[in-house]
Design an enzyme around this catalytic site. Sequence first.
Site, PDB file in Angstrom:
ATOM      1  N   CYS A 165       1.000  -1.246   0.169  1.00 36.60           N
ATOM      2  CA  CYS A 165       0.094   0.083  -0.223  1.00 36.60           C
ATOM      3  C   CYS A 165       0.819   1.337  -0.038  1.00 36.60           C
ATOM      4  O   CYS A 165       1.534   1.633   1.097  1.00 36.60           O
ATOM      5  CB  CYS A 165      -0.942  -0.138   1.347  1.00 36.60           C
TER       6      CYS A 165
ATOM      7  N   CYS B 158      -0.492   4.033   2.458  1.00 39.03           N
ATOM      8  CA  CYS B 158      -0.069   3.709   3.918  1.00 39.03           C
ATOM      9  C   CYS B 158       1.470   3.842   4.287  1.00 39.03           C
ATOM     10  O   CYS B 158       1.967   4.371   5.220  1.00 39.03           O
ATOM     11  CB  CYS B 158      -0.662   2.343   4.226  1.00 39.03           C
ATOM     12  N   ASP B 159       2.244   3.079   3.446  1.00 38.79           N
ATOM     13  CA  ASP B 159       3.737   2.928   3.652  1.00 38.79           C
ATOM     14  C   ASP B 159       4.673   3.641   3.117  1.00 38.79           C
ATOM     15  O   ASP B 159       5.995   3.873   3.474  1.00 38.79           O
ATOM     16  CB  ASP B 159       4.025   1.329   3.384  1.00 38.79           C
TER      17      ASP B 159
END
Length: 314
Positions: free
Chosen positions: A131, A134-135
């Site tokens: 992701c 997200c990351d």
Amino acid sequence: VLIIGGGPAGASAAIYAARKGISTGIAAERFGGQVADTMGIENLISVPYTEGPKLVAAMEQNVKEYDVDIMNMQRAEKLIPASRPGMLHQVRLENGATLKARSLVLSTGARWRQMGVPGEEEYRNKGVAYCPHCDGPLFKGKRVAVIGGGNSGVEAAIDLAGIVGHVTLIEFGAEMRADEVLQKKLRSLKNVEIITSGQTTEITGENGKVNGLNYTDRNSGEQHHISLEGVFVQIGLVPNTEWLKGDIELSQHGEIIVNDRNETSIPGVFAAGDATTVPYKQIVISMGEGSKAALSAFDFLIRNSVDESEDEAA
């Protein structure tokens, strides 16, 4: 209302349903779903930083504050829709049990499609990520690779290029499959390298962290190694809907087709989260969609009578 799936969408649906005074049950193969495998979460509004396991624990505690029947470690195997309005829908579980409800919320989520190469599972959350939203910030200033040249891969590479030091995009085919406007944008970025006809064969690491990957040039057969700190696998999501095929309308990608009220092709059956056609698979979006599905289920229940004979038999 019976909720199938215990991720952000399922947890939100359970809370909203219970708060409406509906008898609520939630059956989940693993409470928390994909979130349990996510480490740094920095885009959940009002929570500057948390980690997947902590968020899962908080969601479960929140659900337990209400009168919700939580059935964990239960995998749904078959949906048996009500034969006529007013009858009960049924969900058969893998353990042989059958659950019945007037209304259902399907929130079984999705799983990242994996490459299946050595090192991928070993270095998951240790440099291997799925992701970029997200990351991505965790790799600020570092070198990363994006695997996949479709829209999701190219969009991820564009997104990451504004955060990380350098991006190498590797596409298996002879050319990228993304929309031309996205490809044009990607090629305009100075810190991006594009490799086509590249087959990733291994993700390498040292001291428990990713340090590179190996790939084969599919034209020449030559082996290459790239040194980097992160690998973002962007070859698609697989919705956990195999058990629904033939019983509910799915998209060509296997997602549950829903409208803006989270209604499916079956009256009284709603769906939310990553298993549906709603775009942008994000925790905060799944939470909102789960809430919507529960409110729609409540609306359905108060507007539709139940077959008393069927209700008594159940």
